[in-house]
Design an enzyme around this catalytic site. Structure first.
Site, PDB file in Angstrom:
ATOM      1  N   ASN A  80       0.965  -1.187  -0.006  1.00 46.05           N
ATOM      2  CA  ASN A  80       0.023  -0.082   0.075  1.00 46.05           C
ATOM      3  C   ASN A  80       0.733   1.107   0.079  1.00 46.05           C
ATOM      4  OD1 ASN A  80      -1.880   1.923   0.391  1.00 46.05           O
ATOM      5  ND2 ASN A  80      -2.210   1.332   2.811  1.00 46.05           N
ATOM      6  N   TRP A  81       1.093   1.814  -1.224  1.00 45.33           N
ATOM      7  CA  TRP A  81       1.996   2.968  -1.147  1.00 45.33           C
ATOM      8  C   TRP A  81       1.617   4.297  -0.575  1.00 45.33           C
ATOM      9  CZ3 TRP A  81       4.043   2.087  -6.873  1.00 45.33           C
ATOM     10  CH2 TRP A  81       4.702   0.935  -7.291  1.00 45.33           C
ATOM     11  N   LYS A  82       0.281   4.302  -0.401  1.00 42.62           N
ATOM     12  CA  LYS A  82      -0.328   5.452   0.281  1.00 42.62           C
ATOM     13  C   LYS A  82      -0.141   6.612  -0.614  1.00 42.62           C
ATOM     14  CE  LYS A  82      -0.243   3.300   4.718  1.00 42.62           C
ATOM     15  NZ  LYS A  82      -0.121   3.250   6.159  1.00 42.62           N
ATOM     16  N   HIS A 137      -9.624   1.290   5.044  1.00 42.02           N
ATOM     17  CA  HIS A 137      -8.520   1.431   5.612  1.00 42.02           C
ATOM     18  C   HIS A 137      -8.412   2.453   6.866  1.00 42.02           C
ATOM     19  CE1 HIS A 137      -4.278   2.590   6.692  1.00 42.02           C
ATOM     20  NE2 HIS A 137      -3.852   1.584   5.859  1.00 42.02           N
ATOM     21  N   GLU A 145      -6.921   4.991   7.720  1.00 39.21           N
ATOM     22  CA  GLU A 145      -6.599   6.335   7.455  1.00 39.21           C
ATOM     23  C   GLU A 145      -7.825   6.859   6.783  1.00 39.21           C
ATOM     24  OE1 GLU A 145      -2.872   5.686   5.561  1.00 39.21           O
ATOM     25  OE2 GLU A 145      -1.877   5.250   7.290  1.00 39.21           O
ATOM     26  N   GLU A 184      -5.325  -4.821  10.672  1.00 38.51           N
ATOM     27  CA  GLU A 184      -4.445  -3.827  11.089  1.00 38.51           C
ATOM     28  C   GLU A 184      -4.870  -2.952  12.256  1.00 38.51           C
ATOM     29  OE1 GLU A 184      -2.330  -2.630   7.202  1.00 38.51           O
ATOM     30  OE2 GLU A 184      -4.195  -1.473   7.310  1.00 38.51           O
ATOM     31  N   GLY A 205       2.433   2.077  10.738  1.00 42.04           N
ATOM     32  CA  GLY A 205       3.451   3.335  10.700  1.00 42.04           C
ATOM     33  C   GLY A 205       4.060   3.887  12.056  1.00 42.04           C
ATOM     34  N   SER A 265       3.462  -2.122  10.527  1.00 44.03           N
ATOM     35  CA  SER A 265       4.823  -2.017  10.913  1.00 44.03           C
ATOM     36  C   SER A 265       5.531  -3.624  10.532  1.00 44.03           C
ATOM     37  CB  SER A 265       5.206  -1.670  12.104  1.00 44.03           C
ATOM     38  OG  SER A 265       4.698  -0.324  12.348  1.00 44.03           O
ATOM     39  N   GLY A 283       2.944  -0.856   4.442  1.00 42.19           N
ATOM     40  CA  GLY A 283       2.968   0.390   4.096  1.00 42.19           C
ATOM     41  C   GLY A 283       4.340   0.626   3.947  1.00 42.19           C
ATOM     42  N   GLY A 284       4.759   1.374   4.754  1.00 45.62           N
ATOM     43  CA  GLY A 284       6.199   1.818   4.740  1.00 45.62           C
ATOM     44  C   GLY A 284       7.374   1.149   4.160  1.00 45.62           C
TER      45      GLY A 284
HETATM   46  P1  PGA Z   1       3.015   0.318   7.755  1.00 44.26           P
HETATM   47  O1  PGA Z   1       1.447   0.721   7.185  1.00 44.26           O
HETATM   48  O2  PGA Z   1       3.387  -0.943   7.193  1.00 44.26           O
HETATM   49  O3  PGA Z   1       3.634   1.602   7.279  1.00 44.26           O
HETATM   50  O4  PGA Z   1       2.737   0.199   9.343  1.00 44.26           O
HETATM   51  C1  PGA Z   1       0.287  -0.505   7.014  1.00 44.26           C
HETATM   52  C2  PGA Z   1      -0.873  -0.125   6.306  1.00 44.26           C
HETATM   53  O5  PGA Z   1      -1.311   1.056   6.697  1.00 44.26           O
HETATM   54  O6  PGA Z   1      -1.239  -0.609   5.494  1.00 44.26           O
END
Ligand code: PGA
Length: 259
Positions: free
Chosen positions: A10-12, A100, A102, A172, A178, A214, A235-236
């Site tokens: 997930n490149w956000k 998600h 966010e 999640e 993150g 994470s 994500g990251g």
């Molecule tokens: P993260 O994000 O790996 O940076 O914790 C995961 C996500 O929000 O899908």
């Protein structure tokens, strides 16, 4: 370990289309040198990158599939700023991340919007990566299992049973997203068995359940073997080829050893 695991990047809101192309090409080179046959791989770039990333996946025959980070719950029309599922489908998108944390916390995505989006995505024949997860207060109060069940029950309200095979769950915990604070294998294992029981009650035991929060190349192996995660939403660590491929390698190793 019966279902093939899935790793979703997930490149956000990261990587413009030039950077996105570069990263996709790098992933392609690594996979050409060493295929990872025990893992399905999805990348979910920002909307504006999807066309370019899709073209490179197709022209270079990279064995990954294209996902989107969100989609409108509506089919078309006067929805300024939104992108429809059919537009995504036309660009070769195969799956959409829905709900998600966010989107829920920053963009006001309610349970009703999540449920309507799940239905719109599945009605168009695309896969749904349905996110759920508790915040730290819920975790500390010990109510995380019931909380997640409630979220999923509301997200799947009115969902057409015949489309069950299009669903993947992604657990999640918000406190792990993150933050560098990954859930422990025990915490993940507890949630995985709870969700598998939940899915079993609904005749959905063939549903993959991912973990996100994470994840990196170091913790991925234990989260699969001890945490029993059916893959990851990343994500990251999905933003760089080395860290993304390290996770894929760890998952692939676990699954190839288990066979
Ligand atoms: P993260 O994000 O790996 O940076 O914790 C995961 C996500 O929000 O899908």
């Amino acid at each position: 370990m019966t279902l093939k695991p899935l790793v979703v990047g997930n490149w956000k809101m990261n990587h413009d289309y030039v950077e996105a192309l570069h990263l996709t090409q790098q992933i392609g080179v690594v996979l050409k040198n060493k295929a990872r046959e025990h893992v399905d791989i999805v990348v979910a770039p920002p909307f504006v990158d999807i066309r370019s990333v899709g073209s490179i996946i197709e022209s270079e025959r990279i064995p990954i599939s294209l996902g989107a980070q969100n989609a409108s719950m509506y089919d078309s029309g006067a929805h300024t700023g939104e992108v429809s599922v059919s537009m995504l489908k036309r660009l070769g998108v195969k799956s959409v991340i829905v709900g998600h944390s966010e989107r829920r916390s920053i963009y006001g995505q309610t349970d009703e919007i999540v449920a309507a989006t799940v239905q719109t995505v599945a009605r168009n024949g695309l896969e749904v990566i349905l996110c759920c997860g508790e915040g730290s207060e819920v975790r500390e109060s010990g109510a995380h299992l019931e909380f997640v069940r409630g979220q999923l029950e509301r997200a799947l309200l009115g969902f057409d049973k015949k489309n069950h095979s299009l669903i993947t769950l992604a657990y999640e915990p918000i406190w792990a997203i993150g933050t560098g604070e990954t859930a422990s294998s025990e915490q993940v294992a507890e949630m995985m068995s709870y969700l598998q029981a939940f899915l079993g009650e609904r005749g959905m035991s063939e549903t993959r359940v991912l973990y996100g929060g994470s994840v990196n190349g170091e913790n991925a192996g234990a989260l699969v073997t001890d945490g029993r995660a059916g893959g990851f939403l990343v994500g990251g660590a999905s933003l760089k080829v080395e860290s993304f491929m390290a996770i894929i390698e760890a998952v692939d190793d676990c699954y190839s050893r288990s066979r």
